[in-house]
Write a protein that holds these residues in place. Structure first.
Motif, PDB file in Angstrom:
ATOM      1  N   VAL A  66     -46.583  -2.045  47.709  1.00 57.92           N
ATOM      2  CA  VAL A  66     -45.165  -1.957  47.364  1.00 57.92           C
ATOM      3  C   VAL A  66     -44.996  -0.714  46.485  1.00 57.92           C
ATOM      4  O   VAL A  66     -45.379  -0.695  45.320  1.00 57.92           O
ATOM      5  N   ARG A  77     -42.979  -9.049  46.717  1.00 56.30           N
ATOM      6  CA  ARG A  77     -44.066  -8.167  46.292  1.00 56.30           C
ATOM      7  C   ARG A  77     -45.395  -8.920  46.328  1.00 56.30           C
ATOM      8  O   ARG A  77     -46.412  -8.397  46.806  1.00 56.30           O
ATOM      9  N   GLU A 109     -39.476  -0.823  43.775  1.00 55.45           N
ATOM     10  CA  GLU A 109     -38.463  -1.865  43.904  1.00 55.45           C
ATOM     11  C   GLU A 109     -37.114  -1.278  43.521  1.00 55.45           C
ATOM     12  O   GLU A 109     -37.039  -0.309  42.766  1.00 55.45           O
TER      13      GLU A 109
END
Length: 226
Positions: free
Chosen positions: A31, A21, A34
């Motif tokens: 990003v 990231r 996740e």
């Protein structure tokens, strides 16, 4: 000004996700989400529609190969998957390519290479040279002749397109194809684009895999220089 690249990072190690990231964000790549396992990765892709997914292979609940398969078959047509692995040229990578991944990176990749890879795949190119893909396919592709042609029908290709696909599968670049066939680079690019479109393929890596699995090229056959 072009739109920013959006990525999802899927890895069961928080430290890896954090590191990637930081690298991507520092270069202006957003990003979007996740994920700590394959289930989360599929959900993240469906909710954020990223350009690129960095996908670990070995994760709990669902591995990266199955997650890639679900993402590629779930309507995420614009999303590209890059497989992350600690093993170079193993059967996991081949399985991921056949599931629809656009290439792979080793986890010890340099920051510069990681950023370049994400941008390259986002542009629609493949992250794995056809020559390396050929080595993978020759090691792991099914040898059963009865399977030839099961994946896609090549009858929609013209004789010239079949010739281009056969040479492309040996690892030739567009420039090398142009030289071999005495064509302009623009004409070769048009042929390659039409082949990918007709066969519903995302990139050249998928074309190489298909050429072997349909029997157009045989493992152990002539090389690009043969």
């Amino acid at each position: 000004m072009s739109e920013p690249v959006r990525a999802v990072i899927a890895d069961d190690q928080a430290l890896v996700r954090t590191g990637f990231r930081m690298i991507l964000s520092a270069d202006g790549i957003e990003v979007a989400a996740e994920a700590a396992d394959g289930v989360e990765a599929v959900a993240a892709v469906r909710s954020t529609r990223p350009d690129v997914v960095l996908m670990d292979i070995r994760m709990p609940r669902m591995d990266g190969i199955e997650a890639t398969r679900q993402i590629m078959s779930g309507g995420a047509d614009e999303t590209r998957v890059i497989i992350l692995t600690t093993y170079d040229l193993d059967h996991y990578v081949y399985a991921a390519l056949t599931a629809g991944a656009s290439g792979f990176l080793l986890k010890d990749v340099s920051p510069e290479h990681l950023v370049a890879a994400v941008r390259l795949v986002r542009s629609g190119d493949a992250l794995l040279s056809p020559t390396i893909t050929r080595r993978l396919v020759e090691r792991f592709a099914p040898r059963d002749e009865a399977r030839a042609g099961l994946h896609r029908d090549l009858s929609g290709l013209t004789p010239r397109e079949l010739e281009v696909l056969r040479l492309l599968a040996t690892g030739l670049s567009n420039a090398e194809l142009a030289d071999r066939l005495t064509l302009s680079a623009t004409t070769v690019k048009t042929h390659v684009a039409r082949i990918l479109s007709k066969l519903g393929l995302r990139d050249r890596v998928q074309a190489v895999v298909l050429a072997y699995e349909t029997g157009l090229i045989s493992p152990g056959g002539p090389s690009a220089t043969g």
